[in-house]
Design a protein around this motif. Structure first.
Motif, PDB file in Angstrom:
ATOM      1  N   SER A 159      45.440  36.053  35.552  1.00 54.10           N
ATOM      2  CA  SER A 159      45.463  37.486  35.866  1.00 54.10           C
ATOM      3  C   SER A 159      44.406  38.253  35.077  1.00 54.10           C
ATOM      4  CB  SER A 159      46.855  38.059  35.596  1.00 54.10           C
ATOM      5  OG  SER A 159      47.181  37.913  34.240  1.00 54.10           O
ATOM      6  N   PHE A 216      44.306  38.896  32.016  1.00 53.86           N
ATOM      7  CA  PHE A 216      44.827  39.688  30.908  1.00 53.86           C
ATOM      8  C   PHE A 216      44.413  39.058  29.583  1.00 53.86           C
ATOM      9  CE2 PHE A 216      48.192  41.741  28.361  1.00 53.86           C
ATOM     10  CZ  PHE A 216      47.969  43.033  28.754  1.00 53.86           C
ATOM     11  N   PRO A 237      36.614  41.397  36.993  1.00 53.78           N
ATOM     12  CA  PRO A 237      38.078  41.475  37.005  1.00 53.78           C
ATOM     13  C   PRO A 237      38.647  42.358  38.111  1.00 53.78           C
ATOM     14  CG  PRO A 237      37.150  42.633  35.101  1.00 53.78           C
ATOM     15  CD  PRO A 237      36.036  41.868  35.733  1.00 53.78           C
ATOM     16  N   LYS A 238      37.947  43.461  38.401  1.00 60.21           N
ATOM     17  CA  LYS A 238      38.497  44.385  39.396  1.00 60.21           C
ATOM     18  C   LYS A 238      38.475  43.757  40.791  1.00 60.21           C
ATOM     19  CE  LYS A 238      37.555  48.845  37.336  1.00 60.21           C
ATOM     20  NZ  LYS A 238      38.702  49.528  37.977  1.00 60.21           N
ATOM     21  N   ARG A 294      40.957  40.793  40.946  1.00 58.90           N
ATOM     22  CA  ARG A 294      42.381  41.142  40.971  1.00 58.90           C
ATOM     23  C   ARG A 294      42.773  41.950  42.203  1.00 58.90           C
ATOM     24  NH1 ARG A 294      42.705  42.013  34.674  1.00 58.90           N
ATOM     25  NH2 ARG A 294      42.007  44.110  35.189  1.00 58.90           N
ATOM     26  N   GLN A 295      41.778  42.403  42.955  1.00 52.93           N
ATOM     27  CA  GLN A 295      42.095  43.049  44.221  1.00 52.93           C
ATOM     28  C   GLN A 295      42.829  42.051  45.134  1.00 52.93           C
ATOM     29  OE1 GLN A 295      41.237  46.416  44.848  1.00 52.93           O
ATOM     30  NE2 GLN A 295      42.532  46.194  46.664  1.00 52.93           N
ATOM     31  N   VAL A 322      50.915  39.434  41.118  1.00 54.83           N
ATOM     32  CA  VAL A 322      51.561  38.707  40.035  1.00 54.83           C
ATOM     33  C   VAL A 322      52.997  39.179  39.863  1.00 54.83           C
ATOM     34  CG1 VAL A 322      51.441  38.062  37.600  1.00 54.83           C
ATOM     35  CG2 VAL A 322      49.358  38.725  38.790  1.00 54.83           C
ATOM     36  N   TYR A 351      47.268  51.538  42.965  1.00 57.22           N
ATOM     37  CA  TYR A 351      46.378  50.854  42.027  1.00 57.22           C
ATOM     38  C   TYR A 351      45.434  49.900  42.759  1.00 57.22           C
ATOM     39  CZ  TYR A 351      50.003  52.426  38.745  1.00 57.22           C
ATOM     40  OH  TYR A 351      50.903  53.175  38.036  1.00 57.22           O
ATOM     41  N   PHE A 352      45.779  49.582  44.015  1.00 58.89           N
ATOM     42  CA  PHE A 352      44.923  48.710  44.829  1.00 58.89           C
ATOM     43  C   PHE A 352      44.117  49.521  45.841  1.00 58.89           C
ATOM     44  CE2 PHE A 352      48.114  45.884  43.143  1.00 58.89           C
ATOM     45  CZ  PHE A 352      47.438  44.695  42.933  1.00 58.89           C
TER      46      PHE A 352
END
Lengths: 258, 265
Positions: free
Chosen positions: B53, B55, B74-75, B78-79, B83, B106-107
């Motif tokens: 993820s 993180f 990362p953006k 993670r789109q 999780v 957030y997406f």
């Protein structure tokens, strides 16, 4: 491409906080605004009637005006610090909100900026409400509501950074009492909120100027009451602002990212 | 469009200050595939998920989500990611419905699309009648369902589920299995961490056994069983003097590879 993306992320986080605030506006009105108003009533009306008027900053003024102005600075301290420290700790440790958002396209860095900017926005709003009451009572001129905005925001950001740094370093919620008793209360009592620090013994005056609340209170009086502008307030505030923003982010990254 | 291996983990190593939690593991999960990551507590499953993820930064190696390196982009990476972590991370300041709609934002999902998606998921997860309830009023099992539903909000190409069925009653567990079946049909790559071996055997096309930070074997459950357990049936003493004969299963493989408790082989 990157920059607007990051701003969008920060905005998303800020809006998350705002929507929680907006939904529970009654709760927040009480917890945000009642405390400074009680201070204003107690010190302004109670102690103020005892002292009447006195000389400070080369001016003759009522104690009520003097202390109202100090409460603007104190509101930034309390609202900024407590939201960053206790609110931040709860969101980070118990609610795990930072973690939940940081596995979406929003990064942890953006989450932390959103948190800091929200905490600062809320504290700045509270400081402006104090100023508004001062305007309504005839203690401050109307235009100070506008000239105060940059100070209200940066001062609040500084103390929010202090709170969030404390949240990042504290191992458990009890440990937040250390900065509260060792930093926040001493500043509250010795940094010129309730009396001019010139009344303190010289060594204590020097010490008081080290802490940021003295500069924030001094600038608040310049903007609301026309006290002489002290140039040293700017570097002191900027120094603490940069240091605390840096520390808060470092503490949170160190805490959350292994 | 989903790439053929939406999730690709290559030579991932994660070292903490005092020990190495994950040592050089590699695997790929295809679209429509469910890949199980099994292993004892402390084997490195959660660390692997934290790295996937984005993180926790990987010490070595690369992780690609839908073709994007999670440490470099990362953006974008993670789109494509949904999780559900092991710990509860629901945002208790929101109601059940708002929880999902907020997460969708957030997406970058629009308001209408978010609301529609949230409603659909609440129906699918049997939470529709709780839409307006505050999250903190939900029971443990309902919270778990909501957290899995939240992971699905943005139609992820990669779905990472860490112990999704802990605390669920048998009914809810089956409902979740059906949802995962539909996600698989949609083409999502699913990474499933679970301690329920029957669940892994039932859902996973392939499983990897993770032990002390290394993948010690990976294959389909049937192949693992036939390779590691020579007999088709196993006899087990379930209570003093009471013996059960049963078909060899994934749990026998797991126990054998991670610290044999049964004397099978």
């Amino acid at each position: 491409m990157r920059m607007p993306d990051a701003l969008w992320g920060i905005r998303c986080v800020w809006l998350r906080y705002f929507s929680v605030f907006y939904k529970s506006i009654g709760y927040y009105l009480v917890t945000t605004f009642i405390e400074p108003i009680l201070y204003m009533l107690s010190f302004g009306l109670g102690v103020g009637s005892l002292i009447g008027s006195f000389s400070a900053g080369g001016m003759h003024l009522s104690y009520r005006s003097f202390v109202f102005s100090g409460i603007i600075a104190q509101t930034m301290l309390f609202q900024g610090f407590y939201e960053g420290a206790y609110g931040g700790f709860i969101r980070m440790y118990y609610q795990k909100i930072f973690h939940a958002i940081s596995v979406t396209p929003i990064t942890l860095s953006e989450v932390l900026w959103g948190e800091l900017l929200w905490d600062a926005s809320k504290a700045a709003l509270a400081a402006e409400v104090v100023a508004l009451i001062g305007v309504a009572s005839g203690d401050f001129p109307l235009h100070c509501l506008f000239t105060l905005i940059p100070l209200a925001f940066l001062g609040s950001l500084l103390f929010s950074g202090m709170g969030l740094a404390a949240a990042g370093f504290a191992r458990n919620i009890e440990q937040l009492s250390y900065p509260q008793y060792l930093l926040v209360f001493p500043m509250f009592l010795f940094c010129g909120v309730f009396y001019p620090i010139e009344r303190l013994p010289a060594p204590l005056q020097v010490l008081a100027w080290v802490f940021p609340l003295t500069s924030v209170a001094s600038l608040a009086r310049t903007l609301t009451l026309g006290f002489p502008f002290q140039i040293r307030t700017i570097p002191i505030i900027l120094f603490w602002l940069v240091l605390l923003l840096f520390l808060s982010r470092r503490a949170m990254f160190g805490r959350l990212v292994k | 469009m989903l790439s053929s291996f939406p999730l690709s983990v290559s030579h991932l190593t994660k070292r903490y200050a005092d020990f190495e939690a994950v040592s050089d593991i590699s695997f790929e999960v295809a679209g429509g595939e469910c890949f199980g990551l099994l292993g004892p507590n402390g084997a490195g499953k959660s660390t692997t998920i934290q790295c996937i993820s984005g993180f926790y930064p990987a010490t070595n190696g690369h992780i690609f989500l839908n073709g994007h390196d999670v440490s470099l982009e990362p953006k974008l990476a993670r789109q494509s990611l949904g999780v559900c972590s092991q710990e509860e991370t629901l945002d208790s300041d929101f109601t059940v419905f708002d929880q999902l709609a907020r997460h969708a934002s957030y997406f970058r999902m629009g308001r209408t699309a978010s609301a529609e998606r949230a409603r659909r998921l609440l129906d699918e997860f049997g939470l529709a009648d709780k839409a307006k309830a505050p999250v903190e009023n939900l029971s443990g099992g309902l919270k778990r369902r909501l957290q899995v539903a939240r992971a699905l909000i943005a139609f992820p190409a990669v779905l990472v589920l860490d112990e999704p069925t802990v605390g669920l009653d048998p009914d809810a567990r089956r409902m979740l299995w059906e949802v995962l079946g539909r996600e698989r049909e949609r083409g999502a790559a699913i990474l499933l961490c679970t301690h329920y071996m029957d669940e892994a055997e039932r859902l996973c096309d392939r499983v990897a056994i993770l032990h002390k930070g290394r993948i010690i074997d990976a294959d389909s459950p049937a192949n693992l069983i036939s390779r590691h357990i020579s007999r088709e049936t196993v006899e087990e003493e379930v209570r003093p003097g009471v013996y059960w004969k049963r078909r060899a299963n994934l749990e026998d493989v797991y126990l054998k590879l991670t610290g044999s408790r049964l004397g099978v082989a």
